[in-house]
Design a protein around this motif. Structure first.
Motif, short mmCIF file in Angstrom:
data_model
loop_
_atom_site.label_atom_id
_atom_site.label_comp_id
_atom_site.label_asym_id
_atom_site.label_seq_id
_atom_site.Cartn_x
_atom_site.Cartn_y
_atom_site.Cartn_z
N LYS A 129 -12.08 -25.00 -15.12
CA LYS A 129 -13.34 -25.74 -15.03
C LYS A 129 -14.25 -25.13 -13.97
CE LYS A 129 -12.35 -29.21 -17.89
NZ LYS A 129 -13.17 -29.53 -19.09
N VAL A 130 -15.54 -25.31 -14.17
CA VAL A 130 -16.53 -24.92 -13.17
C VAL A 130 -17.41 -26.12 -12.87
CG1 VAL A 130 -16.57 -22.46 -13.69
CG2 VAL A 130 -18.03 -24.02 -14.99
N THR A 131 -18.07 -26.07 -11.72
CA THR A 131 -18.98 -27.12 -11.29
C THR A 131 -20.41 -26.66 -11.52
OG1 THR A 131 -17.44 -27.92 -9.60
CG2 THR A 131 -19.77 -28.51 -9.34
N ALA A 132 -21.19 -27.43 -12.26
CA ALA A 132 -22.59 -27.08 -12.49
C ALA A 132 -23.37 -27.16 -11.19
CB ALA A 132 -23.20 -28.02 -13.53
N PHE A 133 -24.46 -26.42 -11.11
CA PHE A 133 -25.34 -26.46 -9.94
C PHE A 133 -25.91 -27.86 -9.78
CE2 PHE A 133 -25.49 -22.30 -12.03
CZ PHE A 133 -25.00 -21.49 -11.02
N LYS A 134 -26.28 -28.20 -8.56
CA LYS A 134 -26.77 -29.53 -8.22
C LYS A 134 -28.29 -29.53 -8.06
CE LYS A 134 -22.52 -30.99 -7.98
NZ LYS A 134 -21.96 -31.80 -9.11
N PRO A 135 -28.96 -30.68 -8.22
CA PRO A 135 -30.40 -30.76 -7.99
C PRO A 135 -30.76 -30.24 -6.59
CG PRO A 135 -29.64 -32.75 -9.06
CD PRO A 135 -28.40 -31.97 -8.72
N GLY A 136 -31.76 -29.39 -6.53
CA GLY A 136 -32.16 -28.77 -5.28
C GLY A 136 -31.52 -27.43 -5.03
N PHE A 137 -30.52 -27.06 -5.85
CA PHE A 137 -29.81 -25.79 -5.64
C PHE A 137 -30.74 -24.62 -5.97
CE2 PHE A 137 -27.20 -22.18 -6.65
CZ PHE A 137 -26.15 -22.27 -5.76
N ARG A 138 -30.63 -23.58 -5.16
CA ARG A 138 -31.41 -22.36 -5.38
C ARG A 138 -30.68 -21.18 -4.78
NH1 ARG A 138 -36.91 -24.23 -2.94
NH2 ARG A 138 -36.54 -25.75 -4.59
N THR A 234 -14.08 -20.27 2.40
CA THR A 234 -15.39 -20.68 2.91
C THR A 234 -16.33 -21.14 1.78
OG1 THR A 234 -16.07 -18.37 2.75
CG2 THR A 234 -15.31 -19.17 4.91
N HIS A 235 -16.02 -20.72 0.56
CA HIS A 235 -16.85 -21.05 -0.60
C HIS A 235 -15.91 -21.44 -1.75
CE1 HIS A 235 -19.43 -18.54 1.90
NE2 HIS A 235 -20.48 -19.04 1.27
N PRO A 236 -15.28 -22.61 -1.66
CA PRO A 236 -14.18 -22.94 -2.56
C PRO A 236 -14.58 -23.46 -3.95
CG PRO A 236 -14.52 -24.73 -1.02
CD PRO A 236 -15.47 -23.65 -0.61
N VAL A 237 -15.87 -23.76 -4.14
CA VAL A 237 -16.29 -24.39 -5.39
C VAL A 237 -16.66 -23.32 -6.42
CG1 VAL A 237 -17.89 -26.00 -6.49
CG2 VAL A 237 -17.10 -26.41 -4.14
N ARG A 238 -15.98 -23.35 -7.55
CA ARG A 238 -16.21 -22.35 -8.59
C ARG A 238 -17.42 -22.74 -9.44
NH1 ARG A 238 -12.30 -18.80 -10.46
NH2 ARG A 238 -10.67 -20.15 -9.61
#
Length: 343
Positions: A129-138, A234-238
């Motif tokens: 699974k992956v996590t979609a980008f969040k509102p405000g992400f850039r 440091t960046h664990p979210v795929r």
């Protein structure tokens, strides 16, 4: 037309195997705005081509700018995607020193006016699974000031099509493999040039942005995204792999009489860079609600997805925006907008 049917069939087979979301976004506007690197400036240092939601503007402060609520249309065929995607623009420099913007042609199987082919790719193992980008992400990938290969980020490349119709050379291979180059191709490309821009796929899970617009994201600490490599602590979210492809129709300039007498390649990025190493891409997330997460979880393929609303390519092409700072970008120009005159 047999080649087209074959190309589309091969693409569909590949996309189905890799379960990638792939769709076209037509040109929204070409102008010198960059709300990430030069927020608020009405003329950024170099020219961009922008696609996506028509609320794009010079500032886009995430504290008060809502791409979904503020946009009335999108130039992308998924009508719930009001994100903005932008890249540099390619120019041809003639022997007399004048410049002409290189036109674009649609990617295989798509209909669009210029613009960008956008990919959101889940892990290739078919289950992670992956996590979609969040509102405000850039985020930003690449460096507009770079003029050498050292320091260039992963999977930014140019493909020289040796023949028309997306053929010739390593046309069927994965992006940034085979004879693809980080630099602009040194030879005439009989079928045009495709540029590929691929973003990092690991997120720190906290920051929607960072001062340099890329420290909050990272590449896998081991392996690659394609091999389902592990994200660093440091960046664990795929994240899904976000990738752009841009098709540049360089064929009108494939005349030796037009090229420099020394045989060097005549194309220049709007950054003033003839090496090609300054290629870069910018991204501001703007999908409606949880639409992107649902599409990723469903492992949708290509430009049709039961989880998403779709508009016709013709409707997407109608979503355009007037330049904020008006300047000529289409005629034969003495200089590239924002760049000094070269000898």
């Amino acid at each position: 037309m047999q080649w087209k049917a074959l190309a589309v069939a091969l693409l569909a087979q590949t996309a189905a195997a890799q379960q990638m979301i792939r769709f076209g976004c037509s040109q929204l506007v070409i102008e010198r705005l960059d709300p990430l690197v030069n927020p608020g400036a009405l003329e950024s240092p170099h020219l961009h081509q922008i696609v996506g939601g028509n609320s794009f503007n010079a500032s886009m402060d995430p504290a008060n700018h809502d791409l979904v609520a503020d946009s009335t249309c999108t130039s992308c065929t998924f009508s719930e995607d009001f994100s903005n995607y932008w890249t540099a623009v390619l120019f041809f420099r003639a022997r007399n020193g004048t410049y002409k913007r290189v036109p674009q042609f649609p990617n295989v199987g798509l209909r669009a006016v210029g613009g960008v082919t956008v990919y959101y790719i889940p892990p290739y193992d078919g289950k992670t699974k992956v996590t979609a980008f969040k509102p405000g992400f850039r985020m930003l990938v690449g460096d507009a000031a770079l003029r050498k290969a050292d320091g260039m980020q992963r999977q930014l490349c140019h493909r020289c099509y040796g023949a028309e119709n997306y053929e010739g050379g390593d046309a069927g291979g994965a992006p940034c493999t085979g004879s693809d180059t980080q630099s602009l191709p040194p030879v005439m490309c009989n079928g045009g040039i495709r540029t590929t821009i691929t973003f990092p796929t690991c997120w720190d899970g906290k920051n929607l942005d960072s001062p340099d617009h890329n420290s909050h994201v990272a590449y896998p600490s081991s392996g690659t995204f394609e091999s389902v490599g592990t994200c660093p602590d440091t960046h664990p979210v795929r994240l899904p792999q976000l990738m752009y492809e841009v098709m540049w129709d360089t064929t009108p300039f494939n005349d030796p009489e037009l090229w420099p007498e020394d045989g060097s390649q005549p194309f220049v990025w709007s950054t003033g860079d003839s090496s090609g190493y300054s290629q870069h891409g910018d991204y501001v997330f703007g999908w409606k609600g949880d639409s992107l997460q649902r599409a990723l979880d469903a492992r949708c393929n290509n430009a049709v997805c039961k989880e998403l609303k779709v508009q016709s390519s013709e409707d997407a092409m109608m979503c355009t925006k007037a330049q904020t700072a008006v300047e000529d970008v289409d005629g034969w120009l003495q200089t590239i907008p924002g760049q000094p005159m070269l000898d």
